[in-house]
Design a protein around this motif. Structure first.
Motif, PDB file in Angstrom:
ATOM      1  N   LEU A  70      -8.345   0.114 -10.830  1.00  0.00           N
ATOM      2  CA  LEU A  70      -7.905   1.057  -9.894  1.00  0.00           C
ATOM      3  C   LEU A  70      -9.167   2.384  -9.066  1.00  0.00           C
ATOM      4  O   LEU A  70      -9.874   2.291  -8.344  1.00  0.00           O
ATOM      5  CB  LEU A  70      -6.745   1.686  -9.436  1.00  0.00           C
ATOM      6  CG  LEU A  70      -6.105   0.539  -8.871  1.00  0.00           C
ATOM      7  CD1 LEU A  70      -5.055   0.900  -9.019  1.00  0.00           C
ATOM      8  CD2 LEU A  70      -6.176   0.695  -7.144  1.00  0.00           C
ATOM      9  N   PHE A  75      -6.845   1.786  -2.899  1.00  0.00           N
ATOM     10  CA  PHE A  75      -6.756   1.044  -3.146  1.00  0.00           C
ATOM     11  C   PHE A  75      -7.601  -0.292  -3.894  1.00  0.00           C
ATOM     12  O   PHE A  75      -8.687   0.561  -4.214  1.00  0.00           O
ATOM     13  CB  PHE A  75      -6.890  -0.223  -1.465  1.00  0.00           C
ATOM     14  CG  PHE A  75      -6.322   0.641  -1.299  1.00  0.00           C
ATOM     15  CD1 PHE A  75      -4.438  -0.158  -0.697  1.00  0.00           C
ATOM     16  CD2 PHE A  75      -6.481   1.019  -0.067  1.00  0.00           C
ATOM     17  CE1 PHE A  75      -3.624   0.078  -0.082  1.00  0.00           C
ATOM     18  CE2 PHE A  75      -5.245   1.497   1.270  1.00  0.00           C
ATOM     19  CZ  PHE A  75      -3.658   1.158   0.722  1.00  0.00           C
ATOM     20  N   PHE A  76      -7.641  -1.046  -4.577  1.00  0.00           N
ATOM     21  CA  PHE A  76      -8.492  -1.619  -5.575  1.00  0.00           C
ATOM     22  C   PHE A  76      -9.578  -2.085  -4.758  1.00  0.00           C
ATOM     23  O   PHE A  76     -10.864  -1.791  -4.931  1.00  0.00           O
ATOM     24  CB  PHE A  76      -8.510  -3.718  -5.397  1.00  0.00           C
ATOM     25  CG  PHE A  76      -6.810  -3.155  -7.025  1.00  0.00           C
ATOM     26  CD1 PHE A  76      -7.203  -2.991  -8.120  1.00  0.00           C
ATOM     27  CD2 PHE A  76      -5.223  -3.852  -6.403  1.00  0.00           C
ATOM     28  CE1 PHE A  76      -5.838  -2.851  -8.993  1.00  0.00           C
ATOM     29  CE2 PHE A  76      -4.625  -3.209  -8.023  1.00  0.00           C
ATOM     30  CZ  PHE A  76      -4.750  -3.160  -8.713  1.00  0.00           C
ATOM     31  N   LEU A  81      -6.627  -1.268   2.273  1.00  0.00           N
ATOM     32  CA  LEU A  81      -6.215  -2.924   1.885  1.00  0.00           C
ATOM     33  C   LEU A  81      -7.085  -3.767   1.930  1.00  0.00           C
ATOM     34  O   LEU A  81      -7.785  -4.471   2.744  1.00  0.00           O
ATOM     35  CB  LEU A  81      -4.931  -2.771   2.267  1.00  0.00           C
ATOM     36  CG  LEU A  81      -3.948  -4.486   2.196  1.00  0.00           C
ATOM     37  CD1 LEU A  81      -2.994  -3.458   0.560  1.00  0.00           C
ATOM     38  CD2 LEU A  81      -2.774  -4.379   2.739  1.00  0.00           C
ATOM     39  N   ASP A  85      -6.207  -6.155  -3.691  1.00  0.00           N
ATOM     40  CA  ASP A  85      -4.259  -5.226  -3.688  1.00  0.00           C
ATOM     41  C   ASP A  85      -3.402  -6.679  -3.369  1.00  0.00           C
ATOM     42  O   ASP A  85      -2.140  -6.980  -3.952  1.00  0.00           O
ATOM     43  CB  ASP A  85      -4.132  -4.447  -2.094  1.00  0.00           C
ATOM     44  CG  ASP A  85      -5.513  -3.393  -3.170  1.00  0.00           C
ATOM     45  OD1 ASP A  85      -5.066  -2.977  -3.707  1.00  0.00           O
ATOM     46  OD2 ASP A  85      -6.388  -3.759  -1.764  1.00  0.00           O
ATOM     47  N   PHE A  89      -0.460  -8.001  -5.906  1.00  0.00           N
ATOM     48  CA  PHE A  89       0.997  -6.974  -4.771  1.00  0.00           C
ATOM     49  C   PHE A  89       2.086  -7.918  -5.254  1.00  0.00           C
ATOM     50  O   PHE A  89       3.581  -7.328  -5.510  1.00  0.00           O
ATOM     51  CB  PHE A  89       0.807  -6.385  -3.761  1.00  0.00           C
ATOM     52  CG  PHE A  89       2.138  -6.319  -2.756  1.00  0.00           C
ATOM     53  CD1 PHE A  89       1.999  -4.393  -3.240  1.00  0.00           C
ATOM     54  CD2 PHE A  89       2.580  -6.630  -2.172  1.00  0.00           C
ATOM     55  CE1 PHE A  89       3.410  -3.986  -2.940  1.00  0.00           C
ATOM     56  CE2 PHE A  89       4.291  -6.048  -1.337  1.00  0.00           C
ATOM     57  CZ  PHE A  89       3.971  -4.640  -1.501  1.00  0.00           C
ATOM     58  N   TRP A 114      -0.602   3.368  -6.481  1.00  0.00           N
ATOM     59  CA  TRP A 114      -1.020   2.656  -5.734  1.00  0.00           C
ATOM     60  C   TRP A 114      -0.246   1.473  -5.293  1.00  0.00           C
ATOM     61  O   TRP A 114       0.226   1.116  -4.037  1.00  0.00           O
ATOM     62  CB  TRP A 114      -2.050   0.943  -6.818  1.00  0.00           C
ATOM     63  CG  TRP A 114      -1.828   0.072  -5.801  1.00  0.00           C
ATOM     64  CD1 TRP A 114      -3.000  -0.331  -4.857  1.00  0.00           C
ATOM     65  CD2 TRP A 114      -1.356  -0.876  -6.600  1.00  0.00           C
ATOM     66  NE1 TRP A 114      -3.514  -1.453  -5.022  1.00  0.00           N
ATOM     67  CE2 TRP A 114      -2.100  -2.337  -5.395  1.00  0.00           C
ATOM     68  CE3 TRP A 114      -0.292  -1.580  -6.888  1.00  0.00           C
ATOM     69  CZ2 TRP A 114      -1.455  -3.518  -5.825  1.00  0.00           C
ATOM     70  CZ3 TRP A 114       0.015  -3.164  -7.292  1.00  0.00           C
ATOM     71  CH2 TRP A 114      -0.299  -3.799  -6.439  1.00  0.00           C
ATOM     72  N   VAL A 118      -0.072   0.416  -0.392  1.00  0.00           N
ATOM     73  CA  VAL A 118       0.321  -0.216  -0.326  1.00  0.00           C
ATOM     74  C   VAL A 118       1.305  -0.866   0.102  1.00  0.00           C
ATOM     75  O   VAL A 118       0.941  -1.568   1.466  1.00  0.00           O
ATOM     76  CB  VAL A 118       0.251  -1.712  -1.018  1.00  0.00           C
ATOM     77  CG1 VAL A 118       0.429  -3.256  -0.720  1.00  0.00           C
ATOM     78  CG2 VAL A 118      -0.989  -1.639  -2.233  1.00  0.00           C
TER      79      VAL A 118
END
Length: 160
Positions: A70, A75-76, A81, A85, A89, A114, A118
């Motif tokens: 991260l 968000f990754f 998003l 992500d 999840f 995070w 999401v």
């Protein structure tokens, strides 16, 4: 196969919100992060099925890697998003609901922030909610008893 299906849908419906960046360099970076995180999500899936001890060990080992990837971002994939992500999840969402595992996730502020980002995203929020259905109850009961969690649906639900 899930990743291939998601990439197909992303290409098939270009007018929908994108899962993968359209820029080749950005897409390559996303694919590199997926390659780094995918073994961890696979291990999460496997460890949940083996019971609490294995799942706890997996979380303790893998959550810091997720936090590192991260790298201080929401968000990754950066500011919004995307596919990176979406892949972990469902596993992390279910782990948050299983007794004895949620504490390990909540203890990591980066992952908790995070997770909230999401959950609050407009693409995710309408479908969010606690997993309070019959299937989750069976999984939770099996998990507490140290039985396999993920192998139960076909066997238990088809007996009725």
């Amino acid at each position: 196969e899930s990743l291939a299906i998601l990439e197909y849908l992303d290409l098939q419906y270009p007018d929908s919100p994108r899962l993968f960046p359209s820029d080749p360099l950005a897409k390559a970076k996303v694919q590199m992060k997926i390659a780094r995180l995918e073994p961890l999500t696979d291990r999460m899936f496997t460890s949940i099925n083996k019971g609490r001890r294995e799942a706890t060990k997996g979380i303790e080992q893998d959550i810091p890697v997720f936090a590192e990837v991260l790298n201080g971002k929401t968000f990754f994939g950066g500011d919004d998003l995307n596919i990176i992500d979406i892949l972990p999840f469902p596993y992390l969402n279910r782990m948050r609901e299983l007794p004895g595992l949620s504490e390990h996730l909540i203890q990591n502020d980066t992952i908790e922030q995070w997770f909230q980002a999401v959950c609050d995203h407009p693409a995710v929020k309408p479908g969010q909610g606690r997993l309070e259905n019959e299937v989750f109850e069976i999984a939770s009961k099996n998990f507490r008893a140290g039985k396999p969690v993920m192998s139960w649906p076909m066997r238990d639900l088809t007996q009725e």
